[in-house]
Design an enzyme around this catalytic site. Structure first.
Site, PDB file in Angstrom:
ATOM      1  CG  ASP A 154       7.659  -8.372   6.024  1.00 56.76           C
ATOM      2  OD1 ASP A 154       7.982  -8.215   4.824  1.00 56.76           O
ATOM      3  OD2 ASP A 154       6.500  -8.239   6.446  1.00 56.76           O
TER       4      ASP A 154
ATOM      5  CD  GLU B 199       7.254  -7.912   0.989  1.00 58.62           C
ATOM      6  OE1 GLU B 199       6.697  -8.173   2.069  1.00 58.62           O
ATOM      7  OE2 GLU B 199       7.166  -8.605  -0.029  1.00 58.62           O
TER       8      GLU B 199
ATOM      9  CG  ASP C 178       3.220  -7.610   1.278  1.00 57.91           C
ATOM     10  OD1 ASP C 178       3.171  -8.792   1.679  1.00 57.91           O
ATOM     11  OD2 ASP C 178       3.496  -6.661   2.024  1.00 57.91           O
TER      12      ASP C 178
ATOM     13  CD  GLU D  20      -3.316  11.098   2.436  1.00 63.92           C
ATOM     14  OE1 GLU D  20      -4.131  10.823   3.336  1.00 63.92           O
ATOM     15  OE2 GLU D  20      -2.171  10.607   2.384  1.00 63.92           O
TER      16      GLU D  20
ATOM     17  CG  ASP E 258      -6.640   8.090   7.352  1.00 64.19           C
ATOM     18  OD1 ASP E 258      -6.732   7.787   8.542  1.00 64.19           O
ATOM     19  OD2 ASP E 258      -5.759   8.830   6.898  1.00 64.19           O
TER      20      ASP E 258
END
Length: 785
Positions: free
Chosen positions: A171, A272, A302, A466, A541
């Site tokens: 990162d 990632e 990731d 969503e 969430d």
């Protein structure tokens, strides 16, 4: 995705300057701006050539990247990911499709000092920063402006990640580099060279790791378990320490999730993302990104979630994990974030010059991002930095190629699209307008190119939206293109209000009936089926299932390990049931029971099966802590609830009447009365329209005719009492020669390890007109046999 209310490191600045949430007509292109509206990098549905690829003999590597506005692109090749200068650099050539490429012999790289893994990145020049032969790294030679009138933000001092890289090395900010300013443009940072610190793409050789045999189950028969891949096992002492919190560890949980009854595991983002900072100060939330909704690359698994972090390791380990789930008959869904990226927005609402230049922005800003009319700022319907330009065909190609890669190469069975309304945008710059009928929007291109799974099951991918974003006309529950499944926000809110706001919110029996029967008002008008309603009460969430019934309000400012977290919804529709633990557990049992008894596809959050709590934190996006990882050391009450959940899931799976392929009907096509589903008042009489429309009525029962669905039970009867006092229900006819038997009663008196009867051990209750008393806020399930 819940939105944080403040920034973290500067390079992740979230607010877009000058954002205007209104619709309009995109302006015409400026004179001299290349027209990319019909540019196709490659034929969608076929293989693509972008990225860095070995040839068949692995003797040569071709580097290919798209840019319609660059005037020069060079690839810089490295022998190491961090703290070393490049070993070689090569100039790319542009073709008629705006694809820049060059082919480099591996032998030349070896001669240049690239001994093993090939790490690489791009530097690009364009109209706002033309190429000069005298430019050197860290200089301002050639600089004109940080952003020009066309929205270009080229800066050759910033090494750029290939959007098509299949893995990236690290990162931008991490334990080895905590200075995010090196990736920024603007007067203070534009001459800082990022080459030694920037993430690099990794050239991968073809991989033969298999992902097993994909399940072909219809979505209507799925039980979706939403969970964080790290949180699933990071706190699990039964998993070897080296595998905790990894893809490998997650695969080792496949058998236990199958035993719970899960048929589809839905992982929070695994592409990632910027989470290496979580390890800088591991016992605080400082700069942490736990959920993963800031994607840096749409192809790379990731690396932080892999126990094998060597080049190629994350890709192999991810596929091995998928294979482990497939071996248990479990689908693997992943949460994908194509509405924005980890490059973020402007650092300040009053400064249009300072942005992060990491990948897309430095290659072709107006192609990859939606901008304001003047092209100087990001257009923001996401709240976290600006919209990805999902209306642009080139950006759409990247989305489709990414999805195909995860589906066809990595074995993923389905996708949940974060803030998916952004993918329905019909304009590129200066406005936001959702239109599901627009054939050129990203939603319809994805549907037409990804081989979606048929309602009856088979091969293909499950696509779940969503169906909302931020501002504009972005709340679109029930209004996605035909075929798309959606998170049903109306389902969530209806049952939360009914359970937690008695006396302050009006919910009619008809409201409950509509949601219990599959939400035909939302999905029945365009050929969609009950399964397209993804029913849920909680998700990552917001509150957990336990906290929904244990917390009156959020508590996000508490100290580590349960906080602090900023942001979070204030309108939670939660209630602590007066503080009584037994009543809180009963409310959770009711919620889970209603979920498993409803037509549609149920989804619950990892740990809800044993009443996991986040201590009233409803926005734990930054909480990479033991308090947020699943804790499998269960109390007696938690163990009892897990047994309740496991048996209730098994009951749903055993009874096809609870999983109808079509909406329940009262007659067949010939007009013959079928009585698939009938609603009752507590007194045993059929509930008429007046009863169903009266918000003062808080008790409802229903009977499903099992014989219409080939169900092992002649009928299923559910009595739900949402009132604050006990209610007597008079049972209807269980059909000729049958009696009613109790499967479960959620009331406190029945709490324990056998609250849901095992098949064959149900308690005889009686026949027609038997009176059954249901406690305040209780639910009972009976079968006729």
């Amino acid at each position: 995705m819940k939105l944080p209310s403040s920034n973290r490191l500067p390079w992740r600045a979230l607010l877009a300057a000058g954002t205007v949430l209104s619709c309009g007509t995109p302006p015409p292109p400026e004179p001299g701006t290349p027209d990319t509206s019909n540019t196709q990098v490659s034929q969608a549905g076929l293989s693509w050539t972008l990225g860095a690829q070995y040839d068949a003999t692995q003797s040569n590597i071709t580097f290919s990247v798209y840019s319609s506005r660059a005037t020069r692109i060079e690839v810089f090749v490295y022998n190491a990911a961090l703290n070393e200068q490049e070993k070689a650099r090569y100039t790319l050539t542009k073709n008629a499709n705006n694809v820049w490429s060059t082919t480099v012999p591996v032998s030349a790289l070896r001669s240049a000092g690239v001994a093993g893994t090939v790490y690489y990145g791009y530097r690009a020049w364009g109209p706002n920063w033309p190429y000069s032969a005298s430019w050197t790294k860290g200089s301002s030679t050639g600089f004109v402006s940080d952003v020009d009138a066309q929205g270009n933000r080229f800066n050759p001092n910033k090494l750029l990640v290939d959007p098509y890289a299949l893995e990236i090395s690290h990162d931008p900010t991490n334990p080895s580099n905590t200075d995010g300013t090196v990736f920024a443009s603007g007067p203070t940072h534009r001459t800082k060279d990022s080459g030694t610190k920037a993430p690099k793409g990794i050239v991968l050789a073809p991989d033969t790791t298999t992902y097993g045999t994909k399940p072909t189950r219809a979505l209507k028969d799925d039980i979706i378990y939403e969970v964080h891949v790290r949180g699933l096992t990071k706190g699990d002492s039964s998993i070897a320490a080296a595998y905790q919190g990894t893809y490998k560890g997650a695969g080792l949980k496949a058998a236990s999730l199958a035993a719970l009854g899960v048929t589809a595991v839905e992982f929070l983002p695994v592409q990632e993302t910027d989470n290496d900072d979580n390890d800088v100060a591991p016992t605080t939330t400082t700069d942490d990104n736990y959920w993963g909704y800031m994607t840096l690359n749409f192809f790379a698994p990731d690396r932080r979630y892999s126990s094998d972090r060597s080049p190629g390791g994350p890709t192999r380990e991810f596929k091995e994990m998928v294979k482990a789930f497939h071996a248990q008959g479990i689908k693997v869904f992943i949460d994908v974030v194509y509405n924005h990226t980890g490059e973020g927005g402007s650092w300040s609402s009053s400064d249009t010059s300072t942005y992060n230049v990491l990948t897309f922005r430095g290659l072709d800003n107006p192609t990859y991002y939606s901008l304001t009319n003047d092209k100087q700022s990001s257009w923001d319907n996401t709240g976290v930095g600006g919209n990805f330009n999902t209306r642009n065909p080139v950006a759409q190609d990247l989305i489709i190629h990414s999805l195909k890669y995860w589906k066809d190469e990595l074995g993923v069975d389905g996708f949940r699209f974060d803030l998916a309304s952004v993918l329905g945008n019909t304009c590129e710059h200066g406005c936001f307008n959702y239109d599901k009928m627009d054939s050129g929007n990203a939603l319809n291109r994805v549907w037409n190119n990804l081989s979606p799974r048929a309602p009856g099951g088979g091969t293909g991918a499950d696509l779940i939206a969503e169906p909302w974003a931020i501002g504009g006309n972005s709340y679109q529950v029930g209004n996605f293109p035909s075929g798309w499944a959606e998170w049903n926000g109306y389902y969530r809110d209806t049952f939360r209000k009914d359970q937690n706001q008695l006396g302050s919110a009006t919910v009619t029996p008809g409201d409950l009936a509509t949601r219990l029967a599959g939400s035909s008002d939302l999905y029945g008008d365009d050929g969609r089926k009950p399964a397209h309603s993804i029913n849920f009460l909680v998700a990552h969430d917001g509150f957990t299932l336990k906290d929904l019934y244990s917390c009156n309000s959020k508590n996000n400012t508490q100290a580590w390990p349960y906080g602090p977290s900023d942001g979070g919804e204030d309108h939670n529709i939660s209630w602590d049931q007066g503080g009584a633990g037994a009543d809180q557990r009963r409310a959770a049992r009711n919620g889970l029971a209603l979920l498993m008894l409803s037509a549609g596809t149920p989804m619950f959050n990892g740990g809800d099966e044993f009443l996991r709590s986040q201590s009233c934190n409803n926005n734990a996006y930054n909480l990479d802590s033991s308090a947020n990882w699943l804790n499998y050391a269960l109390t007696v009450d938690q163990t009892n609830f897990k047994t309740f959940a496991q048996r209730l899931i098994a009951f749903r799976k055993a009874h096809p009447a609870l999983r109808p392929a079509n909406f329940f009907s009262g007659s067949d096509t010939n007009g013959n009365v079928m009585e698939q589903l009938r609603w009752f008042r507590p007194d045993g009489f059929v509930a008429d329209s007046a009863y169903m429309a009266d918000g003062n009525n808080h008790a409802l029962a229903w009977r499903i005719d099992g014989t219409e669905f080939g169900d092992p039970a002649a009928a299923i009867y559910v009595a739900y009492n949402g009132w604050s006092g006990a209610v007597n229900f008079t049972l209807p006819w269980p059909f000729a020669g049958k009696n009613w038997y109790r499967v479960t009663d959620t009331c406190n008196w029945a709490e324990g390890s056998d609250q849901v009867a095992s098949p064959g051990s149900e308690t005889l209750i009686g026949g027609e007109k038997t009176v059954y008393g249901v406690c305040a806020r209780g639910l009972v399930v009976l079968i006729a046999k």
